[in-house]
Design a protein around this motif. Structure first.
Motif, PDB file in Angstrom:
ATOM      1  N   LYS A  95      -4.062 -39.784   3.915  1.00 14.21           N
ATOM      2  CA  LYS A  95      -3.854 -41.313   2.718  1.00 14.21           C
ATOM      3  C   LYS A  95      -4.502 -40.949   1.442  1.00 14.21           C
ATOM      4  CE  LYS A  95      -0.752 -44.587   3.997  1.00 14.21           C
ATOM      5  NZ  LYS A  95       0.277 -43.493   5.377  1.00 14.21           N
ATOM      6  N   LEU A  96      -5.220 -39.280   1.316  1.00 16.87           N
ATOM      7  CA  LEU A  96      -6.727 -38.869   0.106  1.00 16.87           C
ATOM      8  C   LEU A  96      -5.171 -39.087  -0.883  1.00 16.87           C
ATOM      9  CD1 LEU A  96      -8.721 -36.324   1.766  1.00 16.87           C
ATOM     10  CD2 LEU A  96      -9.035 -38.956   1.178  1.00 16.87           C
ATOM     11  N   SER A  97      -5.944 -39.358  -2.124  1.00 11.15           N
ATOM     12  CA  SER A  97      -5.223 -39.056  -3.612  1.00 11.15           C
ATOM     13  C   SER A  97      -4.912 -37.317  -3.077  1.00 11.15           C
ATOM     14  CB  SER A  97      -5.823 -39.554  -4.589  1.00 11.15           C
ATOM     15  OG  SER A  97      -7.026 -39.059  -4.509  1.00 11.15           O
ATOM     16  N   LEU A  98      -4.116 -37.251  -4.973  1.00 13.73           N
ATOM     17  CA  LEU A  98      -3.906 -35.625  -4.658  1.00 13.73           C
ATOM     18  C   LEU A  98      -4.549 -34.905  -5.453  1.00 13.73           C
ATOM     19  CD1 LEU A  98      -1.917 -33.552  -4.802  1.00 13.73           C
ATOM     20  CD2 LEU A  98      -1.129 -34.056  -6.958  1.00 13.73           C
ATOM     21  N   VAL A  99      -5.559 -35.683  -6.082  1.00 10.79           N
ATOM     22  CA  VAL A  99      -7.245 -35.125  -6.579  1.00 10.79           C
ATOM     23  C   VAL A  99      -7.911 -34.734  -5.534  1.00 10.79           C
ATOM     24  CG1 VAL A  99      -9.032 -35.434  -8.008  1.00 10.79           C
ATOM     25  CG2 VAL A  99      -7.287 -35.620  -9.082  1.00 10.79           C
ATOM     26  N   ASP A 100      -8.047 -36.033  -5.062  1.00  9.52           N
ATOM     27  CA  ASP A 100      -8.801 -35.695  -2.885  1.00  9.52           C
ATOM     28  C   ASP A 100      -8.524 -34.280  -2.207  1.00  9.52           C
ATOM     29  OD1 ASP A 100     -10.793 -37.247  -4.347  1.00  9.52           O
ATOM     30  OD2 ASP A 100     -10.797 -38.943  -3.956  1.00  9.52           O
ATOM     31  N   GLN A 101      -7.212 -34.480  -2.565  1.00 11.49           N
ATOM     32  CA  GLN A 101      -6.308 -33.327  -1.591  1.00 11.49           C
ATOM     33  C   GLN A 101      -7.122 -32.059  -2.054  1.00 11.49           C
ATOM     34  OE1 GLN A 101      -2.780 -34.121  -0.846  1.00 11.49           O
ATOM     35  NE2 GLN A 101      -2.707 -36.022  -0.664  1.00 11.49           N
ATOM     36  N   THR A 102      -6.433 -31.982  -3.552  1.00  7.46           N
ATOM     37  CA  THR A 102      -7.141 -30.340  -3.602  1.00  7.46           C
ATOM     38  C   THR A 102      -8.339 -30.507  -3.571  1.00  7.46           C
ATOM     39  OG1 THR A 102      -5.331 -31.305  -5.375  1.00  7.46           O
ATOM     40  CG2 THR A 102      -7.062 -29.814  -6.393  1.00  7.46           C
ATOM     41  N   LYS A 103      -9.299 -31.161  -4.375  1.00  3.11           N
ATOM     42  CA  LYS A 103     -10.825 -31.328  -3.414  1.00  3.11           C
ATOM     43  C   LYS A 103     -11.214 -31.026  -2.273  1.00  3.11           C
ATOM     44  CE  LYS A 103     -12.155 -33.913  -7.559  1.00  3.11           C
ATOM     45  NZ  LYS A 103     -12.927 -35.524  -7.471  1.00  3.11           N
ATOM     46  N   VAL A 104     -10.570 -31.080  -1.119  1.00  7.10           N
ATOM     47  CA  VAL A 104     -11.424 -30.834   0.133  1.00  7.10           C
ATOM     48  C   VAL A 104     -10.732 -29.813   0.173  1.00  7.10           C
ATOM     49  CG1 VAL A 104      -9.270 -32.458   0.857  1.00  7.10           C
ATOM     50  CG2 VAL A 104     -11.190 -31.807   2.312  1.00  7.10           C
ATOM     51  N   VAL A 105      -9.455 -29.606   0.329  1.00  9.14           N
ATOM     52  CA  VAL A 105      -8.902 -28.221   0.152  1.00  9.14           C
ATOM     53  C   VAL A 105      -9.361 -27.349  -0.130  1.00  9.14           C
ATOM     54  CG1 VAL A 105      -6.453 -26.784   0.341  1.00  9.14           C
ATOM     55  CG2 VAL A 105      -6.697 -29.380   1.147  1.00  9.14           C
ATOM     56  N   THR A 106      -9.834 -26.889  -1.787  1.00  9.81           N
ATOM     57  CA  THR A 106     -10.543 -26.171  -1.691  1.00  9.81           C
ATOM     58  C   THR A 106     -12.258 -25.885  -1.333  1.00  9.81           C
ATOM     59  OG1 THR A 106      -9.352 -26.733  -4.387  1.00  9.81           O
ATOM     60  CG2 THR A 106     -11.669 -25.186  -4.612  1.00  9.81           C
ATOM     61  N   ALA A 107     -12.479 -26.999  -1.122  1.00  7.41           N
ATOM     62  CA  ALA A 107     -13.842 -26.605  -0.489  1.00  7.41           C
ATOM     63  C   ALA A 107     -13.370 -26.725   0.964  1.00  7.41           C
ATOM     64  CB  ALA A 107     -14.684 -28.094  -0.350  1.00  7.41           C
TER      65      ALA A 107
END
Length: 139
Positions: A36-48
């Motif tokens: 349940k990471l937020s969409l913004v945090d999902q995007t950050k971790v996937v990008t990293a």
């Protein structure tokens, strides 16, 4: 179990090709959604994860990625370990500097990835290769 992923167990993915980098992104997104990471945090971790998996392939000659859910009692998160047996990073301080690149890119891979996650640890040597551990926590 979420989309074929057993969240109770670490999920391993080898990184030997561009297709494996895509698989790492998909796995990280699946786990990030499940905790349940937020969409913004999902995007950050996937990008990293994408940047670090690509580095594992290009600079480390391939390796492994392990994705694990973590829980500190207050919140859940995603921990990802990238490991290779490559030549290591000769000048780690320089490699973590914005704009530094040995591959002709923008030079934001390591430093940018470090900014996108909550915890970032790196171990590197010519003898053992490089191991990077990142964690992103839910808010």
């Amino acid at each position: 179990m979420t989309a074929g992923v057993d969240l109770g167990q670490p999920q391993a993915q080898s990184v030997r090709s561009d297709e494996d980098v895509v698989r790492v992104r998909q796995l990280v997104r699946t786990v990030a959604v499940a905790v349940k990471l937020s969409l913004v945090d999902q995007t950050k971790v996937v990008t990293a994860a994408s940047e670090l998996a690509r580095n594992t392939l290009v600079y480390g000659g391939g390796g492994t990625v392990e994705v694990t859910t973590v829980d500190n009692g207050r919140r859940k998160g995603v921990r990802i370990v990238f490991a290779d047996s490559g030549p290591g990073i000769a000048d780690l301080d320089m490699a973590l500097t914005d704009g530094y690149t040995t591959g002709g890119g923008l030079g934001l891979g390591l430093s940018g990835s470090r900014r996108l996650v909550d915890e970032f640890e790196i171990e590197t040597s010519a003898e053992t290769g490089t191991r990077i551990t990142v964690t992103k926590w839910s808010r």
